[in-house]
Design an enzyme around this catalytic site. Structure first.
Site, PDB file in Angstrom:
ATOM      1  N   TYR A 219       0.302   4.260  -6.356  1.00 21.28           N
ATOM      2  CA  TYR A 219       0.190   4.375  -7.812  1.00 21.28           C
ATOM      3  C   TYR A 219       0.433   5.804  -8.292  1.00 21.28           C
ATOM      4  O   TYR A 219       0.260   6.101  -9.463  1.00 21.28           O
ATOM      5  CB  TYR A 219      -1.195   3.910  -8.274  1.00 21.28           C
ATOM      6  CG  TYR A 219      -1.342   2.415  -8.290  1.00 21.28           C
ATOM      7  CD1 TYR A 219      -1.323   1.688  -7.112  1.00 21.28           C
ATOM      8  CD2 TYR A 219      -1.489   1.720  -9.479  1.00 21.28           C
ATOM      9  CE1 TYR A 219      -1.460   0.318  -7.105  1.00 21.28           C
ATOM     10  CE2 TYR A 219      -1.622   0.342  -9.490  1.00 21.28           C
ATOM     11  CZ  TYR A 219      -1.606  -0.347  -8.309  1.00 21.28           C
ATOM     12  OH  TYR A 219      -1.747  -1.711  -8.313  1.00 21.28           O
TER      13      TYR A 219
ATOM     14  N   LYS B 224      -4.318  -0.422   6.777  1.00 25.06           N
ATOM     15  CA  LYS B 224      -3.177  -0.813   7.613  1.00 25.06           C
ATOM     16  C   LYS B 224      -2.826   0.426   8.455  1.00 25.06           C
ATOM     17  O   LYS B 224      -1.675   0.888   8.485  1.00 25.06           O
ATOM     18  CB  LYS B 224      -2.000  -1.243   6.707  1.00 25.06           C
ATOM     19  CG  LYS B 224      -0.862  -1.894   7.448  1.00 25.06           C
ATOM     20  CD  LYS B 224      -1.107  -3.359   7.768  1.00 25.06           C
ATOM     21  CE  LYS B 224       0.024  -3.935   8.598  1.00 25.06           C
ATOM     22  NZ  LYS B 224      -0.243  -5.281   9.100  1.00 25.06           N
TER      23      LYS B 224
ATOM     24  N   ASP C 286      -4.186  -7.448   6.352  1.00 23.94           N
ATOM     25  CA  ASP C 286      -3.692  -8.838   6.424  1.00 23.94           C
ATOM     26  C   ASP C 286      -4.772  -9.756   6.995  1.00 23.94           C
ATOM     27  O   ASP C 286      -5.006 -10.858   6.498  1.00 23.94           O
ATOM     28  CB  ASP C 286      -2.378  -8.936   7.216  1.00 23.94           C
ATOM     29  CG  ASP C 286      -2.312  -8.003   8.406  1.00 23.94           C
ATOM     30  OD1 ASP C 286      -3.242  -7.195   8.581  1.00 23.94           O
ATOM     31  OD2 ASP C 286      -1.337  -8.077   9.173  1.00 23.94           O
TER      32      ASP C 286
ATOM     33  N   ASP D 213      -5.934  -3.521  -5.585  1.00 23.02           N
ATOM     34  CA  ASP D 213      -5.363  -4.327  -6.662  1.00 23.02           C
ATOM     35  C   ASP D 213      -5.143  -5.759  -6.174  1.00 23.02           C
ATOM     36  O   ASP D 213      -5.551  -6.734  -6.801  1.00 23.02           O
ATOM     37  CB  ASP D 213      -4.023  -3.701  -7.091  1.00 23.02           C
ATOM     38  CG  ASP D 213      -3.377  -4.467  -8.227  1.00 23.02           C
ATOM     39  OD1 ASP D 213      -4.090  -4.863  -9.154  1.00 23.02           O
ATOM     40  OD2 ASP D 213      -2.149  -4.685  -8.165  1.00 23.02           O
TER      41      ASP D 213
ATOM     42  N   ASP E 118      -7.528  -9.608  -6.966  1.00 23.69           N
ATOM     43  CA  ASP E 118      -7.097 -10.923  -7.460  1.00 23.69           C
ATOM     44  C   ASP E 118      -7.435 -12.015  -6.444  1.00 23.69           C
ATOM     45  O   ASP E 118      -7.851 -13.110  -6.809  1.00 23.69           O
ATOM     46  CB  ASP E 118      -5.585 -10.936  -7.748  1.00 23.69           C
ATOM     47  CG  ASP E 118      -5.248 -10.313  -9.107  1.00 23.69           C
ATOM     48  OD1 ASP E 118      -6.045  -9.485  -9.585  1.00 23.69           O
ATOM     49  OD2 ASP E 118      -4.206 -10.650  -9.683  1.00 23.69           O
TER      50      ASP E 118
END
Ligand code: ATP
Length: 332
Positions: free
Chosen positions: A124, A171, A204, A228, A232
């Protein structure tokens, strides 16, 4: 003395859901003097800038704001005002409690976890450029300073809210330097909180584990982009974006805004679920020390969802945004 709070209604469904939240806030009896401010396309039309100086000054002066979502053009146009606002005011922590509401709103029950997302850097940072025709570069910035303070925020939140575990999501097997630094900082901070369990999970796998066994999570600590996406995903565990509140918090300023975006597909039709924004307003009251009023809102929301009679279409009902707000306001 009334609280003086900045109100950014936002666009898309923003004005509808912030109006609904105000209906419920008024029902609690709390006295608020709202200072309305503009941002996004409406601000460009009036002041020639998506985040005018006047708006920044108001946000700084009042230190607390309630904000509806503001749309960002996809793949063109101005950069996200939501991101710009968080960076300008250094609202480094995004706090998103994800909790099952009463009633049959989702496939899962008894979900109770918190997403803590770093808000100021990562992909970002907005640093993108074309290296050569057909080749572009987007830069992920991770710093020790930002990673340490978001880790401290997560552990401090665990301590004050009596939560037991912080899981850092990463990750670092692929991004060994950047996500490696994020993990180093989280590990170092975790040592100062021996009563809080600390573990790590690759992003993941974390997505799969959240769907398979969400009860194993308590506080999720994430960089900006993973935060982010997983916000969701977590919203999906409890009934969707229409029910998850949020706050962006800095050292002296906080902006309260739901996790959802401006949902242009349903804007202006009275279809938006106001519960996310109403619970966001409850978070704001808690931040102001108005715990009883905040709890009254949470209780009223749960009574309405448990009854299942006044729900918006995203939760399988037929009610309009303001019907839900009024039903909740009546029970506050
Ligand atoms: P952003 O990236 O700006 O957060 P987004 O890409 O996550 O936005 P949203 O605008 O949040 O997208 O919308 C995603 C989907 O969820 C849309 O189909 C939208 O209609 C739905 N949605 C979002 N908020 C609500 C709400 N309050 N009530 C009902 N449906 C909603």
């Amino acid at each position: 003395m009334p609280y003086q709070i900045t109100l950014l209604p936002g666009d898309g469904i923003g004005p509808e859901v912030t109006d609904a939240a105000i209906t419920v806030l008024d029902a609690t009896g709390v006295k608020i003097k709202w200072d309305r401010a503009l941002a996004g396309q409406k601000a460009i039309d009036k002041h020639g800038h998506p985040l005018p100086e006047k708006t920044i000054q108001l946000l700084r002066k009042n230190q607390v704001a309630m904000k509806g979502p503001i749309g960002t053009p996809i793949a063109k146009g101005f950069s996200s005002v939501n991101v710009l606002m968080r960076k300008t005011l250094d609202l480094y922590a995004s706090l998103r409690p994800v909790k099952s509401l009463k009633g049959a709103l989702s496939r899962y029950q008894n979900i109770d976890l918190v997403v803590v997302r770093e808000n100021t850097e990562d992909l970002y940072s907005g640093i993108e450029h074309q290296v050569a025709p057909g080749v572009v570069e987007s830069i992920k910035i991770i710093t020790e300073k930002a990673s340490t303070r978001i880790a401290k925020f997560a552990f401090q939140h665990a301590k004050t809210e009596k939560r037991k575990k912080v899981t850092a999501i990463h990750k670092a097997n692929i991004m060994k330097l950047s996500d490696g630094l994020f993990l180093d900082c989280a590990q170092r901070v975790s040592k100062a909180y021996p009563k809080v369990t600390y573990n790590e999970m690759i992003v993941d796998n974390a997505c799969m584990q959240l769907v398979l066994k969400p009860e194993q999570f308590d506080i999720l600590l994430l960089e900006n982009l993973y935060g982010d996406i997983l916000s969701d995903l977590c919203a999906g565990l409890v009934g969707g974006l229409g029910v998850v509140p949020g706050a962006n918090i800095g050292l002296d300023t906080a902006i309260f805004e739901a996790v959802h975006g401006n949902a242009p597909d349903i804007a202006g039709k009275g279809l938006a679920n106001p519960i996310a924004m109403i619970l966001t307003a409850a978070m704001m009251l808690k931040y102001l020390g108005e715990n009883k009023r905040a709890q009254a809102i949470e209780r009223a929301v749960n009574e309405v969802t448990a009854a299942g009679e006044v729900l918006t279409p995203d939760l399988g009902g037929k009610a309009k945004t303001q019907d839900v707000a009024k039903a909740i306001a009546k029970l506050v």
